[in-house]
Scaffold this motif. Structure first.
Motif, PDB file in Angstrom:
ATOM      1  N   MET A   1     -10.128  58.918  39.124  1.00 25.54           N
ATOM      2  CA  MET A   1      -8.842  58.385  39.529  1.00 25.54           C
ATOM      3  C   MET A   1      -9.011  57.022  40.210  1.00 25.54           C
ATOM      4  O   MET A   1      -8.202  56.129  40.011  1.00 25.54           O
ATOM      5  CB  MET A   1      -8.172  59.388  40.465  1.00 25.54           C
ATOM      6  CG  MET A   1      -6.762  59.044  40.812  1.00 25.54           C
ATOM      7  SD  MET A   1      -5.761  59.188  39.345  1.00 25.54           S
ATOM      8  CE  MET A   1      -4.190  58.769  39.966  1.00 25.54           C
ATOM      9  N   LYS A   2     -10.074  56.875  41.031  1.00 23.12           N
ATOM     10  CA  LYS A   2     -10.311  55.599  41.696  1.00 23.12           C
ATOM     11  C   LYS A   2     -10.659  54.520  40.684  1.00 23.12           C
ATOM     12  O   LYS A   2     -10.242  53.368  40.834  1.00 23.12           O
ATOM     13  CB  LYS A   2     -11.434  55.734  42.718  1.00 23.12           C
ATOM     14  CG  LYS A   2     -11.037  56.520  43.935  1.00 23.12           C
ATOM     15  CD  LYS A   2     -12.179  56.560  44.942  1.00 23.12           C
ATOM     16  CE  LYS A   2     -11.797  57.380  46.149  1.00 23.12           C
ATOM     17  NZ  LYS A   2     -12.869  57.407  47.143  1.00 23.12           N
ATOM     18  N   ALA A   3     -11.411  54.881  39.653  1.00 22.58           N
ATOM     19  CA  ALA A   3     -11.771  53.906  38.632  1.00 22.58           C
ATOM     20  C   ALA A   3     -10.525  53.443  37.865  1.00 22.58           C
ATOM     21  O   ALA A   3     -10.389  52.267  37.533  1.00 22.58           O
ATOM     22  CB  ALA A   3     -12.798  54.492  37.673  1.00 22.58           C
ATOM     23  N   TYR A   4      -9.608  54.372  37.596  1.00 16.39           N
ATOM     24  CA  TYR A   4      -8.367  54.031  36.905  1.00 16.39           C
ATOM     25  C   TYR A   4      -7.526  53.080  37.751  1.00 16.39           C
ATOM     26  O   TYR A   4      -6.986  52.101  37.249  1.00 16.39           O
ATOM     27  CB  TYR A   4      -7.583  55.308  36.596  1.00 16.39           C
ATOM     28  CG  TYR A   4      -6.232  55.056  35.987  1.00 16.39           C
ATOM     29  CD1 TYR A   4      -6.122  54.584  34.682  1.00 16.39           C
ATOM     30  CD2 TYR A   4      -5.074  55.269  36.712  1.00 16.39           C
ATOM     31  CE1 TYR A   4      -4.881  54.333  34.123  1.00 16.39           C
ATOM     32  CE2 TYR A   4      -3.835  55.030  36.171  1.00 16.39           C
ATOM     33  CZ  TYR A   4      -3.741  54.563  34.873  1.00 16.39           C
ATOM     34  OH  TYR A   4      -2.517  54.315  34.332  1.00 16.39           O
ATOM     35  N   ARG A   5      -7.443  53.355  39.037  1.00 14.63           N
ATOM     36  CA  ARG A   5      -6.656  52.512  39.939  1.00 14.63           C
ATOM     37  C   ARG A   5      -7.269  51.109  40.034  1.00 14.63           C
ATOM     38  O   ARG A   5      -6.556  50.106  39.994  1.00 14.63           O
ATOM     39  CB  ARG A   5      -6.588  53.153  41.316  1.00 14.63           C
ATOM     40  CG  ARG A   5      -5.740  52.351  42.294  1.00 14.63           C
ATOM     41  CD  ARG A   5      -5.631  53.012  43.612  1.00 14.63           C
ATOM     42  NE  ARG A   5      -4.630  54.077  43.519  1.00 14.63           N
ATOM     43  CZ  ARG A   5      -4.362  54.937  44.471  1.00 14.63           C
ATOM     44  NH1 ARG A   5      -5.039  54.904  45.584  1.00 14.63           N
ATOM     45  NH2 ARG A   5      -3.425  55.844  44.314  1.00 14.63           N
ATOM     46  N   LEU A   6      -8.598  51.046  40.146  1.00 16.59           N
ATOM     47  CA  LEU A   6      -9.280  49.755  40.211  1.00 16.59           C
ATOM     48  C   LEU A   6      -9.074  48.965  38.920  1.00 16.59           C
ATOM     49  O   LEU A   6      -8.814  47.765  38.944  1.00 16.59           O
ATOM     50  CB  LEU A   6     -10.767  49.952  40.482  1.00 16.59           C
ATOM     51  CG  LEU A   6     -11.600  48.683  40.568  1.00 16.59           C
ATOM     52  CD1 LEU A   6     -11.147  47.823  41.740  1.00 16.59           C
ATOM     53  CD2 LEU A   6     -13.066  49.022  40.680  1.00 16.59           C
ATOM     54  N   LEU A   7      -9.175  49.648  37.782  1.00 10.30           N
ATOM     55  CA  LEU A   7      -8.960  48.997  36.496  1.00 10.30           C
ATOM     56  C   LEU A   7      -7.529  48.476  36.375  1.00 10.30           C
ATOM     57  O   LEU A   7      -7.303  47.363  35.885  1.00 10.30           O
ATOM     58  CB  LEU A   7      -9.271  49.971  35.357  1.00 10.30           C
ATOM     59  CG  LEU A   7      -9.181  49.411  33.942  1.00 10.30           C
ATOM     60  CD1 LEU A   7     -10.221  48.318  33.752  1.00 10.30           C
ATOM     61  CD2 LEU A   7      -9.388  50.515  32.936  1.00 10.30           C
ATOM     62  N   LEU A   8      -6.568  49.242  36.846  1.00  8.77           N
ATOM     63  CA  LEU A   8      -5.171  48.824  36.808  1.00  8.77           C
ATOM     64  C   LEU A   8      -4.943  47.600  37.687  1.00  8.77           C
ATOM     65  O   LEU A   8      -4.266  46.643  37.277  1.00  8.77           O
ATOM     66  CB  LEU A   8      -4.260  49.969  37.244  1.00  8.77           C
ATOM     67  CG  LEU A   8      -2.769  49.680  37.225  1.00  8.77           C
ATOM     68  CD1 LEU A   8      -2.304  49.443  35.798  1.00  8.77           C
ATOM     69  CD2 LEU A   8      -2.006  50.815  37.860  1.00  8.77           C
ATOM     70  N   ILE A   9      -5.534  47.587  38.880  1.00  9.00           N
ATOM     71  CA  ILE A   9      -5.383  46.448  39.780  1.00  9.00           C
ATOM     72  C   ILE A   9      -6.019  45.202  39.175  1.00  9.00           C
ATOM     73  O   ILE A   9      -5.443  44.108  39.223  1.00  9.00           O
ATOM     74  CB  ILE A   9      -5.982  46.768  41.164  1.00  9.00           C
ATOM     75  CG1 ILE A   9      -5.107  47.803  41.873  1.00  9.00           C
ATOM     76  CG2 ILE A   9      -6.112  45.518  42.016  1.00  9.00           C
ATOM     77  CD1 ILE A   9      -5.700  48.341  43.145  1.00  9.00           C
ATOM     78  N   LEU A  10      -7.200  45.345  38.595  1.00  6.24           N
ATOM     79  CA  LEU A  10      -7.857  44.204  37.965  1.00  6.24           C
ATOM     80  C   LEU A  10      -7.057  43.687  36.766  1.00  6.24           C
ATOM     81  O   LEU A  10      -6.968  42.484  36.531  1.00  6.24           O
ATOM     82  CB  LEU A  10      -9.273  44.572  37.536  1.00  6.24           C
ATOM     83  CG  LEU A  10     -10.283  44.753  38.670  1.00  6.24           C
ATOM     84  CD1 LEU A  10     -11.614  45.242  38.107  1.00  6.24           C
ATOM     85  CD2 LEU A  10     -10.446  43.468  39.429  1.00  6.24           C
ATOM     86  N   PHE A  11      -6.450  44.593  36.008  1.00  6.94           N
ATOM     87  CA  PHE A  11      -5.641  44.202  34.862  1.00  6.94           C
ATOM     88  C   PHE A  11      -4.412  43.409  35.307  1.00  6.94           C
ATOM     89  O   PHE A  11      -4.097  42.348  34.741  1.00  6.94           O
ATOM     90  CB  PHE A  11      -5.228  45.447  34.069  1.00  6.94           C
ATOM     91  CG  PHE A  11      -4.371  45.138  32.885  1.00  6.94           C
ATOM     92  CD1 PHE A  11      -4.897  44.516  31.767  1.00  6.94           C
ATOM     93  CD2 PHE A  11      -3.019  45.468  32.881  1.00  6.94           C
ATOM     94  CE1 PHE A  11      -4.112  44.228  30.673  1.00  6.94           C
ATOM     95  CE2 PHE A  11      -2.225  45.195  31.803  1.00  6.94           C
ATOM     96  CZ  PHE A  11      -2.768  44.570  30.690  1.00  6.94           C
ATOM     97  N   VAL A  12      -3.733  43.898  36.333  1.00  5.31           N
ATOM     98  CA  VAL A  12      -2.545  43.207  36.836  1.00  5.31           C
ATOM     99  C   VAL A  12      -2.933  41.850  37.434  1.00  5.31           C
ATOM    100  O   VAL A  12      -2.249  40.843  37.207  1.00  5.31           O
ATOM    101  CB  VAL A  12      -1.805  44.079  37.876  1.00  5.31           C
ATOM    102  CG1 VAL A  12      -0.720  43.308  38.587  1.00  5.31           C
ATOM    103  CG2 VAL A  12      -1.216  45.302  37.195  1.00  5.31           C
ATOM    104  N   ALA A  13      -4.045  41.795  38.167  1.00  2.00           N
ATOM    105  CA  ALA A  13      -4.502  40.520  38.726  1.00  2.00           C
ATOM    106  C   ALA A  13      -4.855  39.541  37.614  1.00  2.00           C
ATOM    107  O   ALA A  13      -4.571  38.346  37.717  1.00  2.00           O
ATOM    108  CB  ALA A  13      -5.702  40.744  39.645  1.00  2.00           C
ATOM    109  N   GLY A  14      -5.462  40.030  36.549  1.00  2.00           N
ATOM    110  CA  GLY A  14      -5.776  39.176  35.411  1.00  2.00           C
ATOM    111  C   GLY A  14      -4.533  38.639  34.735  1.00  2.00           C
ATOM    112  O   GLY A  14      -4.473  37.471  34.350  1.00  2.00           O
ATOM    113  N   LEU A  15      -3.516  39.489  34.577  1.00  2.96           N
ATOM    114  CA  LEU A  15      -2.263  39.024  33.988  1.00  2.96           C
ATOM    115  C   LEU A  15      -1.593  37.968  34.853  1.00  2.96           C
ATOM    116  O   LEU A  15      -1.053  36.981  34.346  1.00  2.96           O
ATOM    117  CB  LEU A  15      -1.310  40.204  33.772  1.00  2.96           C
ATOM    118  CG  LEU A  15      -1.611  41.115  32.596  1.00  2.96           C
ATOM    119  CD1 LEU A  15      -0.610  42.268  32.558  1.00  2.96           C
ATOM    120  CD2 LEU A  15      -1.570  40.354  31.296  1.00  2.96           C
ATOM    121  N   LEU A  16      -1.609  38.184  36.167  1.00  2.00           N
ATOM    122  CA  LEU A  16      -0.994  37.208  37.064  1.00  2.00           C
ATOM    123  C   LEU A  16      -1.754  35.885  37.053  1.00  2.00           C
ATOM    124  O   LEU A  16      -1.158  34.817  37.156  1.00  2.00           O
ATOM    125  CB  LEU A  16      -0.932  37.762  38.485  1.00  2.00           C
ATOM    126  CG  LEU A  16       0.060  38.901  38.705  1.00  2.00           C
ATOM    127  CD1 LEU A  16      -0.082  39.458  40.112  1.00  2.00           C
ATOM    128  CD2 LEU A  16       1.474  38.451  38.453  1.00  2.00           C
TER     129      LEU A  16
END
Length: 91
Positions: A1-16
């Motif tokens: 679950m932590k890996a999924y959350r980290l991946l989601l945060i990195l994805f959103v930061a990359g999009l921004l």
């Protein structure tokens, strides 16, 4: 679950980061005036940029000072933790 959350945060930061659009913070009249003064050799543009940076940094400085005062005022001192004298097994 932590890996999924980290991946989601990195994805959103990359999009921004990838979707940066150039913006104009000045009105059309101010931009025209500054550009014409810069072409004529006037150095007011440097002062204008310094003023913008000053106004940008002032709120951050105010928040930092308030956070420091809050930290100094409300941090606890001399707290009795009531810990046992037994050794902890961390396995």
């Amino acid at each position: 679950m932590k890996a999924y959350r980290l991946l989601l945060i990195l994805f959103v930061a990359g999009l921004l980061t990838c979707s940066v659009l150039p913006v104009r913070a000045q009105c059309a009249m101010c931009t025209t005036s500054v550009e014409s003064n810069a072409q004529n050799g006037n150095t007011t543009t440097k002062g204008l940029n310094n003023g913008i940076m000053y106004l940008l940094g002032a709120p951050y400085l105010a928040v930092a000072v308030l956070a420091y005062i809050w930290y100094k005022k409300y941090r606890r001192k001399n707290i009795d933790l009531n810990m046992r004298d037994e050794k902890f097994n961390l396995n």
